[in-house]
Design a protein around this motif. Structure first.
Motif, short mmCIF file in Angstrom:
data_model
loop_
_atom_site.label_atom_id
_atom_site.label_comp_id
_atom_site.label_asym_id
_atom_site.label_seq_id
_atom_site.Cartn_x
_atom_site.Cartn_y
_atom_site.Cartn_z
N GLU A 47 0.87 -1.18 0.00
CA GLU A 47 0.00 0.00 0.00
C GLU A 47 0.90 1.23 0.00
O GLU A 47 2.11 1.14 0.22
N ASP A 48 0.28 2.39 -0.18
CA ASP A 48 1.02 3.66 0.00
C ASP A 48 1.56 3.71 1.42
O ASP A 48 0.82 3.46 2.37
N THR A 49 2.81 4.07 1.56
CA THR A 49 3.43 4.14 2.89
C THR A 49 2.62 5.01 3.84
O THR A 49 2.45 4.69 5.02
N GLU A 50 2.09 6.10 3.30
CA GLU A 50 1.36 7.07 4.11
C GLU A 50 0.17 6.45 4.84
O GLU A 50 -0.19 6.87 5.95
N THR A 69 9.87 -0.63 3.42
CA THR A 69 9.44 0.51 2.62
C THR A 69 10.44 0.75 1.49
O THR A 69 11.64 0.64 1.72
N ASP A 71 10.89 2.82 -2.69
CA ASP A 71 10.29 3.59 -3.78
C ASP A 71 10.11 2.67 -4.98
O ASP A 71 11.04 1.93 -5.33
N ARG A 76 6.96 6.28 -6.22
CA ARG A 76 6.00 6.29 -5.11
C ARG A 76 6.58 5.52 -3.93
O ARG A 76 7.23 4.50 -4.13
N SER A 77 6.30 5.99 -2.73
CA SER A 77 6.76 5.25 -1.56
C SER A 77 5.74 4.17 -1.23
O SER A 77 4.58 4.43 -0.96
N ILE A 78 6.24 2.94 -1.26
CA ILE A 78 5.39 1.74 -1.12
C ILE A 78 5.83 1.01 0.14
O ILE A 78 7.02 1.00 0.47
#
Ligand code: AMP
Length: 409
Positions: A47-50, A69, A71, A76-78
């Motif tokens: 998922e998105d890290t955020e 984690t 990129d 995108r940070s994944i």
């Protein structure tokens, strides 16, 4: 010589015997959850890290030091999912599930990833069963979920189970309590471990989980959230306990139970087994009334838990493996093609059937039949006749070679 590869640190291969033990857990869980009206959901393994940073909490161990984690090639940070709840809330919002009849009851099963120091029962890729009910603040939901995990563990024969139960109140009452706890910790700073001291501001409640004797002594006297619950939270908790009492589920009230994720509110619980040593937690969870909003959704109080498959397997111990109990087709010289055709025919008829694929002698094939746990063998003789042998009793009789499927069924 080229180096030999091994599974990455903290990961493992699941070989067939183990896969069978896992499948038993899966079937038990799927049956239990379907009976209670929980539908299966699957979300991506990344998922998105955020999502995790916001959902699980920046200051938690999971987010601050255990996430895989990276990129992706699009920058995108994944993050490989470290837990299921945040992603299931994301899916609830993304698919507008708040418009369905509430609560929405979901469960999942799959691999999760945490960069932890591997040890017995602790891995970097592990597996969880996870149950969530989103959209109700009824204490019945909390009780239903505790009972589900209790039933699952008992049904699987997990011994030495202990259930710890507590309440963390709502975000507002906890914020007040955190200030009180911080002040208490500061007043005892010199007695605390360096790790706890450095996180008084970021995550004071984790001090309850510390192992070092100094911190433990301080925490034994620390103020407890469970004694600071607002009226409504105390009432909610009393109702949850009442439902559990009436269902005959035993638990210990434990005001030191905080759990490692930020999103919990009100009820929290954890099942442990005394068969597990240091990593005693089988599974746990609780209520997370603010998380759906936190990830951008409407107000939707919710409750859920996750249990570790590897921990459950460890607690169950090595069970006897079920033999395949099928038919093994033994071929004398010149009969291999027919043996293959008969095995295929038996399988098409829905029977478990196997045969030699390694050019063994008839004697070797009989040994192989024993090894794979065949209940019976069909022996195709050189002259085209056939025998059916019961491997348990040794009884053997001639059968019509043209009607083997009928004879065996
Ligand atoms: P948690 O989300 O941390 O409460 O984890 C729920 C359950 O997953 C725990 O009670 C364990 O049974 C299992 N678990 C968590 N982390 C790991 C890990 N690194 N390796 C194996 N099992 C784990």
């Amino acid at each position: 010589m080229a180096g030999r590869f091994q599974a990455p640190k903290g990961t493992f291969d699941v070989l067939p015997a183990e896969a069978q033990r896992r499948a038993r857990i899966y079937v038990a869980a799927a049956t239990l959850f379907a009976r209670a009206g929980y539908g299966r959901i699957d979300t991506p393994v990344f998922e998105d890290t955020e999502l995790f940073a916001r959902g699980v909490g920046e200051a938690t161990d999971i987010v601050s030091k255990e996430m895989f984690t990276f990129d992706d090639l699009g920058g995108r940070s994944i993050t490989l999912r470290p837990e299921a709840t945040a992603a299931i809330c994301r899916a609830y919002v993304e698919h507008g599930m708040h418009k369905l009849a509430q609560p929405v009851k979901l469960w999942t099963w799959g691999p999760f990833f945490r960069y932890e120091a591997p040890q017995a029962g602790r891995f970097r890729q592990f597996h969880q069963i996870d149950v969530e009910a989103i959209g109700s603040d009824s204490p019945l939901v909390d009780a239903e979920q505790v009972i589900l995990l209790d039933e699952l563990l008992r049904g699987l024969g997990v011994d030495g189970i202990r259930l710890r139960l507590s309440s963390l109140g709502t975000a507002a009452s906890r914020a007040e309590y955190r200030e009180e706890l911080k002040a208490y910790l500061r007043a005892h700073e010199s007695e605390l471990s360096g790790e706890v001291r450095s996180r008084i501001d970021a995550n004071p409640m984790r001090a309850f989980d510390a192992d070092d004797p100094g911190t433990r002594a301080v925490m034994a006297e620390a103020p407890r959230m469970i004694d600071r619950l607002a009226e409504e939270d105390a009432q909610h908790f009393a109702e949850v306990r009442g439902h559990l009492d009436r269902a005959g589920v035993e638990y210990e009230l434990d005001g030191t139970l905080v759990r490692g994720l930020d999103y919990y509110t009100r009820t929290v619980f954890e099942f442990e087994s005394d068969r597990l040593g240091a990593q005693a937690a089988l599974g746990g969870g609780g209520r997370y009334d603010g998380l759906v909003e936190e990830v951008g959704g409407p107000e939707a109080p919710a409750c859920g838990w996750a249990a570790g498959i590897e921990r459950i397997l460890l607690a169950i111990g090595e069970g006897d493996e079920e033999p395949a109990a099928g038919v093994f087709v033994v071929a004398a010289d010149g009969q291999r093609e027919r043996a293959f055709a008969i095995a295929v025919e038996l399988r098409r008829a829905g029977l478990a059937a196997d045969l030699d694929l390694a050019g063994r002698s008839v004697k070797g094939q009989m040994k192989q039949a024993n090894r794979v746990g065949a209940a019976r063998t069909v022996i195709l003789e050189e002259d085209g006749s056939a025998q059916l042998r019961d491997m348990g009793s040794g009884d053997q009789r001639a059968v019509d070679p043209a009607k083997i499927v009928e004879e065996v069924s």
